[in-house]
Design a protein around this motif. Structure first.
Motif, PDB file in Angstrom:
ATOM      1  N   LEU A 192       0.955  -1.771   0.365  1.00 21.05           N
ATOM      2  CA  LEU A 192      -0.097  -0.374  -0.123  1.00 21.05           C
ATOM      3  C   LEU A 192       0.315   1.284  -0.012  1.00 21.05           C
ATOM      4  O   LEU A 192       0.031   2.049  -0.409  1.00 21.05           O
ATOM      5  N   ALA A 193       2.170   0.965   0.255  1.00 20.66           N
ATOM      6  CA  ALA A 193       2.907   3.228   1.503  1.00 20.66           C
ATOM      7  C   ALA A 193       3.241   3.172  -0.263  1.00 20.66           C
ATOM      8  O   ALA A 193       3.214   3.602  -0.819  1.00 20.66           O
ATOM      9  N   CYS A 194       3.696   1.312  -1.290  1.00 21.83           N
ATOM     10  CA  CYS A 194       4.538   2.101  -2.404  1.00 21.83           C
ATOM     11  C   CYS A 194       3.837   2.660  -3.014  1.00 21.83           C
ATOM     12  O   CYS A 194       3.687   3.411  -4.127  1.00 21.83           O
ATOM     13  N   THR A 195       2.013   1.966  -3.314  1.00 15.43           N
ATOM     14  CA  THR A 195       1.286   2.367  -4.539  1.00 15.43           C
ATOM     15  C   THR A 195       0.816   3.924  -3.785  1.00 15.43           C
ATOM     16  O   THR A 195       0.673   4.470  -5.087  1.00 15.43           O
ATOM     17  N   LEU A 196       0.950   4.122  -2.801  1.00 13.70           N
ATOM     18  CA  LEU A 196       0.535   5.625  -2.032  1.00 13.70           C
ATOM     19  C   LEU A 196       1.333   6.721  -2.538  1.00 13.70           C
ATOM     20  O   LEU A 196       0.976   7.551  -3.409  1.00 13.70           O
ATOM     21  N   ALA A 243       2.618   0.128  -9.901  1.00 15.80           N
ATOM     22  CA  ALA A 243       1.808   1.247  -8.724  1.00 15.80           C
ATOM     23  C   ALA A 243       0.740  -0.147  -8.552  1.00 15.80           C
ATOM     24  O   ALA A 243       0.180  -0.879  -8.252  1.00 15.80           O
ATOM     25  N   GLY A 244       0.052  -0.345 -10.546  1.00 12.62           N
ATOM     26  CA  GLY A 244      -0.748  -1.906 -10.362  1.00 12.62           C
ATOM     27  C   GLY A 244      -0.400  -2.838  -9.550  1.00 12.62           C
ATOM     28  O   GLY A 244      -0.645  -3.603  -9.045  1.00 12.62           O
ATOM     29  N   VAL A 245       1.158  -2.804 -10.819  1.00 13.30           N
ATOM     30  CA  VAL A 245       1.780  -4.126 -10.025  1.00 13.30           C
ATOM     31  C   VAL A 245       1.953  -5.161  -8.593  1.00 13.30           C
ATOM     32  O   VAL A 245       1.691  -6.265  -8.160  1.00 13.30           O
ATOM     33  N   VAL A 246       2.212  -3.590  -7.970  1.00 10.48           N
ATOM     34  CA  VAL A 246       3.174  -3.857  -6.372  1.00 10.48           C
ATOM     35  C   VAL A 246       0.769  -4.011  -5.582  1.00 10.48           C
ATOM     36  O   VAL A 246       1.258  -5.168  -5.238  1.00 10.48           O
ATOM     37  N   PHE A 247       0.314  -2.923  -6.109  1.00 14.68           N
ATOM     38  CA  PHE A 247      -0.520  -3.400  -5.204  1.00 14.68           C
ATOM     39  C   PHE A 247      -1.540  -4.533  -5.551  1.00 14.68           C
ATOM     40  O   PHE A 247      -1.529  -5.242  -4.850  1.00 14.68           O
ATOM     41  N   ILE A 248      -1.814  -5.529  -6.660  1.00  9.84           N
ATOM     42  CA  ILE A 248      -1.653  -6.220  -7.234  1.00  9.84           C
ATOM     43  C   ILE A 248      -1.161  -7.538  -6.507  1.00  9.84           C
ATOM     44  O   ILE A 248      -1.617  -8.305  -5.550  1.00  9.84           O
ATOM     45  N   VAL A 301      12.334   2.194 -10.277  1.00 15.58           N
ATOM     46  CA  VAL A 301      12.238   0.625 -10.531  1.00 15.58           C
ATOM     47  C   VAL A 301      13.038  -0.381  -9.676  1.00 15.58           C
ATOM     48  O   VAL A 301      11.861  -1.451  -9.492  1.00 15.58           O
ATOM     49  N   LYS A 302      14.106  -0.076  -9.684  1.00 18.07           N
ATOM     50  CA  LYS A 302      14.781  -0.836  -8.665  1.00 18.07           C
ATOM     51  C   LYS A 302      14.285  -0.992  -8.184  1.00 18.07           C
ATOM     52  O   LYS A 302      14.123  -2.063  -6.814  1.00 18.07           O
ATOM     53  N   TYR A 303      14.029  -0.341  -6.958  1.00 20.74           N
ATOM     54  CA  TYR A 303      13.486  -0.007  -5.617  1.00 20.74           C
ATOM     55  C   TYR A 303      12.374  -0.885  -5.469  1.00 20.74           C
ATOM     56  O   TYR A 303      11.869  -1.759  -4.726  1.00 20.74           O
ATOM     57  N   PHE A 304      10.947  -0.727  -7.096  1.00 16.36           N
ATOM     58  CA  PHE A 304       9.790  -0.623  -6.063  1.00 16.36           C
ATOM     59  C   PHE A 304      10.209  -2.303  -6.976  1.00 16.36           C
ATOM     60  O   PHE A 304       9.003  -2.837  -5.861  1.00 16.36           O
ATOM     61  N   THR A 305      10.664  -2.715  -7.709  1.00 15.37           N
ATOM     62  CA  THR A 305      11.259  -4.137  -7.727  1.00 15.37           C
ATOM     63  C   THR A 305      11.609  -5.111  -6.667  1.00 15.37           C
ATOM     64  O   THR A 305      10.521  -6.105  -6.511  1.00 15.37           O
ATOM     65  N   LEU A 318      10.792  -4.257  -3.446  1.00 14.99           N
ATOM     66  CA  LEU A 318      10.164  -4.449  -2.830  1.00 14.99           C
ATOM     67  C   LEU A 318       8.586  -5.164  -3.085  1.00 14.99           C
ATOM     68  O   LEU A 318       8.748  -6.253  -2.646  1.00 14.99           O
ATOM     69  N   THR A 319       8.513  -5.466  -4.503  1.00 13.50           N
ATOM     70  CA  THR A 319       7.713  -6.312  -4.530  1.00 13.50           C
ATOM     71  C   THR A 319       8.465  -7.853  -4.444  1.00 13.50           C
ATOM     72  O   THR A 319       7.597  -9.092  -4.143  1.00 13.50           O
ATOM     73  N   ILE A 320       9.370  -8.128  -4.792  1.00 14.24           N
ATOM     74  CA  ILE A 320       9.998  -9.127  -4.703  1.00 14.24           C
ATOM     75  C   ILE A 320       9.624  -9.517  -2.713  1.00 14.24           C
ATOM     76  O   ILE A 320       9.788 -10.898  -3.038  1.00 14.24           O
ATOM     77  N   VAL A 321      10.273  -8.265  -1.697  1.00 18.99           N
ATOM     78  CA  VAL A 321      10.386  -8.982  -1.129  1.00 18.99           C
ATOM     79  C   VAL A 321       8.411  -9.383  -0.571  1.00 18.99           C
ATOM     80  O   VAL A 321       8.031  -9.903   0.827  1.00 18.99           O
ATOM     81  N   ILE A 322       7.626  -8.342  -0.778  1.00 15.55           N
ATOM     82  CA  ILE A 322       6.503  -8.878  -0.542  1.00 15.55           C
ATOM     83  C   ILE A 322       6.183  -9.687  -0.777  1.00 15.55           C
ATOM     84  O   ILE A 322       5.621 -11.202  -0.647  1.00 15.55           O
ATOM     85  N   PHE A 323       6.111 -10.805  -2.199  1.00 12.03           N
ATOM     86  CA  PHE A 323       5.561 -12.346  -2.851  1.00 12.03           C
ATOM     87  C   PHE A 323       6.504 -13.104  -2.124  1.00 12.03           C
ATOM     88  O   PHE A 323       5.757 -14.095  -1.490  1.00 12.03           O
ATOM     89  N   PHE A 324       8.060 -13.432  -1.749  1.00 15.53           N
ATOM     90  CA  PHE A 324       8.646 -13.958  -1.156  1.00 15.53           C
ATOM     91  C   PHE A 324       8.227 -13.862   0.369  1.00 15.53           C
ATOM     92  O   PHE A 324       8.360 -15.198   0.704  1.00 15.53           O
ATOM     93  N   MET A 325       7.580 -12.640   1.054  1.00 16.30           N
ATOM     94  CA  MET A 325       7.727 -13.434   2.256  1.00 16.30           C
ATOM     95  C   MET A 325       6.357 -13.963   2.524  1.00 16.30           C
ATOM     96  O   MET A 325       5.346 -14.629   3.421  1.00 16.30           O
TER      97      MET A 325
END
Lengths: 107, 868
Positions: free
Chosen positions: B105-109, B369-374, B746-750, B752-759
């Motif tokens: 949510l933070a990324c998206t916001l 943002a959409g990808v991270v959110f989804i 893109v690097k940072y958001f990627t 974070l996405t990886i972190v969220i996903f693997f978590m």
């Protein structure tokens, strides 16, 4: 035995005036006639529900109305306990009113 | 009596009454209603009766709603208690759930804030939709160049000739002014040159002064509040005199204006009428139609047709005598809508210095943002489905005790909403923490306070609501539909397959997005590294640029003085090889043996002696400009591409003509990238000049000392000019700033996405292995090894990973290739990027499965299989 609130008092009085038992609509009409104020059915039913829980009022279903598709109605009757509570409340009112009269506080 | 049937209350009222009534059966509500209705109708008419009926219904509704809310609230208390207990019981899962969702949510916001900031640009002008800017297309060499520059009289002429143009004002900012007030001097002040219509066009409010008159007088100046505070402090600046520019024009302060907001592309510290001090900029007549260095803004009526203005303006140009006929024929002006300026501008040379954004990048970030959110939402859903398996018994008991399906849906929904709100709180906190970092990277000034705007608040609430609905929907709908009987009697060892299919789908989609993001960011990083490491054909390390508009008077003397210092290696003068992508294209070129149909455009650089030494360029043939050959001032040096394009066998000594200069080709220089790597190297020739800024190559040691020395020499020769320098590498960096920012973000958001996903995967696999504890116990008893069991669980995931890869790798390739197309010099997307992406995801998934499985497998079967 608890005292009646003014609303309960009025509803029970209306029932007594309607010779002890009646449908919802005449009761409402009677109340309006007595108080001169509009009362919503929702309020009436809620009060009835309350009075029933206290055992002052009982209900039964009437025979279906003799028209085509006519449905049966709920008839409310005042119980003995209801009459007793009404009397007690009236007695209290009299007593208080007597004292008020002494102070020359009148209508 | 027979008419009674026709006297029913309105059907809708009856319906509402039935729906609302708590004791419909007990009291004969409809009948009572109808009785009264008929009475009123007979005595007072149908209108009164209907009015009464509806009034009663409406009055009852409010009471009903109060009742419902009260009831729900009581239940909600219970739900809250239960969900907090559930959260407490599974600490690690709650952590994963909340952390994943908060980060997502933070990324998206953050991205939403950024996008909102970009879209808010310039919108504060009340005439936003009716404002236009005049831009001009030129044909130069073989390419089209678009500029914002027009001559001053054009605005007034447009206003006069075309009634649909109601107001017109020049606005051009320059930022090199020396401004003095009472001995207080500021250098490099940013001034906007404009005309009185400025206040009709734009919504910059004046604090004091009259918008109608304050720019009328040529010797007036309007300053911003910031400038006023700097020069005047608490004093009232109105009527005071400001000494403007080196010539010290005395200008009278006639107004104080609010500082322009960050999200305005029109920026200034002071406003000056075009007529005043213009000499510093152009030295030309303001009534001239050829003095086209100004940006022009127009306010038009609603009925204007911007497309038709291309011809109209061209016609105006024709009627006004422009002497340079060739120029006149090639120039086309048109109206650019004001709203396109910030993000959809097609202008190559912009008179405003503001940092434009390419709408492309905005879209890229919206998709991220959409990808991270989804991914975050799916993660949440996955965890919820996994956890719901454990709560089937609770659902059974609730059902047996009389909960309806609706109650259960509300329960699970409110649980998910509670989680979402907790995460949302954390997300806001994260946004608050990381907003400065985002500003740092993106170079914007986005404020947290932007969240205060009502439409932002609404969209934020919407996002939260959607997240809640989205993530709570599955457990709510699935669990509530279970049959309590089947919930209690089933005794399966491995737990039930609750929502397995949905979970598979969710995991696959998450895999898909993660792989695409990882792949694309790898491509980005590789390309940017490639650019950084690419041999440009010249070197720019330790080259200091000294800026000077015009030229320096005693170049040779300055050069000799500078070279006396030990750490100064070489000094030259001329246009620096860091051109913007639109080069200094040249026409009127001719040479010995030019083919008649030759059509290629040339770029050119004006340089001086030692240019090659300063920038470390290599000569292929011939020699560079040299002091020993005085005739070199009219000679030329070409690059390899030019020689090849001109098809010259033996270029040295051939005659070459540019405008009025005729000279010989004295040397061929090795190709170097004088524009960014987005463009192919073009044919280039170098001519000799005595103008433009200095480039000084210094030794890497003691740079601070050396620069102090440069400043001292500068002071000696140019005491009037402020000493300004910049390192050349910084300019090169700036050339790719858009790409660099994109890469960083893109690097940072990627990441974070990886972190969220693997978590999420970690939590999910933890649940699954726990559910299968008994099965694993039995398998162990029967002789299965740890690797057998790991493989068994991993098999499920590898299938999903493979399916996701099949779709996502080509998608990633497509997106990466599309982005790379921006560059003429680019990496190939090698097979290694595919392999690295896949192996990385594979390895991490395996590690997680391995860790979680081993944890369960190491348990003693005697314990896990014990049956109470």
């Amino acid at each position: 035995m608890g005292l009646l609130t003014l609303r309960e008092d009025i509803i029970l009085s209306a029932l007594v005036l309607l010779s002890g038992s009646s449908g919802g609509a005449p009761i409402r009409n009677k109340i309006i006639e007595l108080t001169g104020k509009e009362i919503v059915y929702g309020t009436l039913y809620n009060m009835m529900e309350y009075l029933m829980r206290k055992g002052y009022v009982t209900t039964h279903k009437s025979e279906p109305v003799p028209v085509q598709g006519g449905r049966s109605k709920t008839i409310y009757s005042i119980t003995k306990a209801g009459r007793a509570a009404l009397r007690e409340t009236m007695a209290l009112h009299e007593k208080i009113r007597g004292r008020l009269k002494d102070m020359e506080f009148e209508v | 009596m027979s008419s009674k049937k026709a006297l029913h209350i309105p059907a809708l009222a009856e319906f509402i009454l039935k729906k609302m009534s708590l004791y419909y059966e007990k009291h004969s509500i409809i009948e009572d209603f109808e009785e009264t209705y008929q009475e009123i109708r007979e005595t007072e008419g149908i209108l009164k009766a209907n009015t009464w009926c509806w009034m009663s219904v409406i009055k009852s509704v409010s009471g009903y709603i109060k009742l419902i809310v009260l009831g729900r609230f009581t239940m909600f208390n219970n739900y809250l208690k239960i969900s907090l207990r559930v959260l407490k019981r599974n600490k690690s899962f709650s952590f994963i759930n909340i952390a994943g969702l908060s980060i997502g949510l933070a990324c998206t916001l953050l991205i939403m804030l950024w996008v909102q900031y970009e879209f808010s640009f310039d919108k504060f002008h009340s005439n936003y939709d009716n404002l236009y800017r005049v831009v001009t297309d030129f044909e130069r060499g073989n390419q089209n160049v678009t500029e914002t520059m027009v001559p001053v009289p054009l605005g007034a002429e447009l206003k006069k000739v075309y009634p649909e143009i109601t107001h017109a004002a020049i606005f051009t900012e320059y930022s090199q002014f020396r401004v003095e007030v009472d001995g207080k001097i500021g250098f490099n002040q940013q001034a906007g040159f404009t005309e009185p219509d400025f206040f009709e066009l734009f919504s910059f409010p004046l604090v004091s002064g009259n918008p109608k008159t304050c720019l009328k007088d040529k010797n007036s100046i309007v300053i911003t509040e910031e400038t006023a505070a700097y020069y005047f402090g608490d004093k009232d600046p109105m009527g005071e005199t400001v000494l403007f520019d080196d010539e010290k024009f005395p200008l009278k302060v006639t107004g104080v204006i609010k500082d322009p907001p960050d999200n305005s592309h029109i920026q200034f510290k002071m406003l000056v009428p075009v007529g005043s001090g213009y000499g510093v900029i152009t030295g030309k007549d303001l009534t001239s139609w050829e003095n086209n260095v100004w940006g022009l803004y127009l306010l038009a009526r609603n009925d204007v047709d911007p497309a038709s203005f291309t011809n109209k303006i061209t016609k105006l140009y024709r009627t006004h005598n422009i002497e340079n006929t060739q120029y006149r024929e090639k120039i086309r002006s048109r109206l650019q809508p004001f709203k396109n300026i910030h993000m959809r501008s097609d202008v190559d040379f912009d008179t405003s210095n503001h940092f434009m954004t390419d709408i492309k990048y905005v879209y890229i970030f919206i998709s991220i943002a959409g990808v991270v959110f989804i991914v975050a939402c799916f993660n949440f859903m996955c965890m919820a489905t996994a956890r719901s398996a454990k709560r089937e018994k609770e659902v059974g008991i609730r059902k047996v005790s009389g909960a309806f399906k609706r109650d259960l849906i509300i329960q699970f929904m409110s649980e998910s909403f509670i989680l979402v709100f907790i995460s949302f709180g954390f997300a806001l906190w994260l946004v608050y923490l990381f907003l400065p970092a985002l500003n740092e990277i993106s170079g914007k000034e986005i404020h947290f306070a932007l969240l205060n705007k009502w439409h932002i608040l609404i969209s934020v609430c919407l996002v939260t609501l959607i997240t809640g609905l989205f993530s709570g929907s599955y457990p709510a709908l699935y669990l509530s539909s279970l049959n309590p009987a089947s919930l209690f009697h089933r005794k399966s060892l491995s737990g039930k397959k609750t929502g397995i299919n949905l979970r598979k789908l969710l995991v696959t989609v998450q895999y898909l997005f993660t792989i695409v993001l990882l792949f694309v960011s790898l491509v980005l990083v590789k390309q940017m590294n490639f650019i950084a490491a690419k041999d440009l054909g010249f070197s720019y390390e330790n080259v200091v640029s000294l800026d000077l508009p015009g030229g320096i008077d005693h170049f040779e003397a300055v050069k000799n003085e500078l070279l006396m210092h030990n750490d100064v290696i070489s000094v030259t003068q001329g246009i620096r090889p860091s051109l913007r992508d639109q080069g200094h294209s040249a026409h009127h070129i001719d040479w010995e043996g030019k083919e008649a149909d030759f059509k290629l455009g040339f770029d050119w650089l004006a340089v001086s002696y030692d240019y090659d030494r300063t920038y470390n360029m290599t000569l292929k043939e011939g020699r560079f400009f040299s002091k020993e050959h005085p005739e070199d001032t009219s000679n030329f040096v070409l690059n390899e591409t030019a020689v090849k394009a001109m098809n010259l066998k033996d270029p040295i000594g051939k005659i070459f003509r540019f405008n009025n200069t005729e000279g010989k080709i004295i040397g061929v220089i090795k190709d170097f990238h004088f524009s960014s790597l987005r463009k192919k190297i073009k044919p280039l020739f170098l001519t000799f000049t005595k103008y433009f800024g200095l480039s000084v190559k210094i030794r890497p040691e003691n740079q601070d000392e050396t620069i102090k020395y440069l400043a001292a020499v500068w002071k000696k020769f140019e005491p009037e000019e402020p000493f300004k320098y910049s390192f050349f590498d910084e300019r090169i960096q700036r050339m790719y700033s858009n790409e660099r920012k994109t890469e960083m973000l893109v690097k940072y958001f990627t990441f974070l996405t990886i972190v969220i996903f693997f978590m999420g995967l970690f939590g999910l696999i933890g649940y699954i292995s726990q559910q299968r504890t008994k099965e694993i116990g039995i398998r162990k008893v029967l002789g299965a090894s740890i690797s057998n069991i790991t493989t068994m669980i991993f098999r499920d995931f590898i299938k999903l990973l493979l399916i996701a890869s099949v779709f996502s790798l080509p998608l990633g390739y497509y997106i990466g290739a599309k982005w790379l197309n921006n560059f003429a010099y680019r990496i190939d997307i090698s097979i290694w990027i595919f392999i690295v992406t896949f192996v990385f995801i594979f390895a991490f998934s395996f590690l997680i499965v391995f860790y979680q499985t081993v944890r369960v497998t190491l348990l003693n079967p005697a314990d896990t299989l014990r049956y109470e």
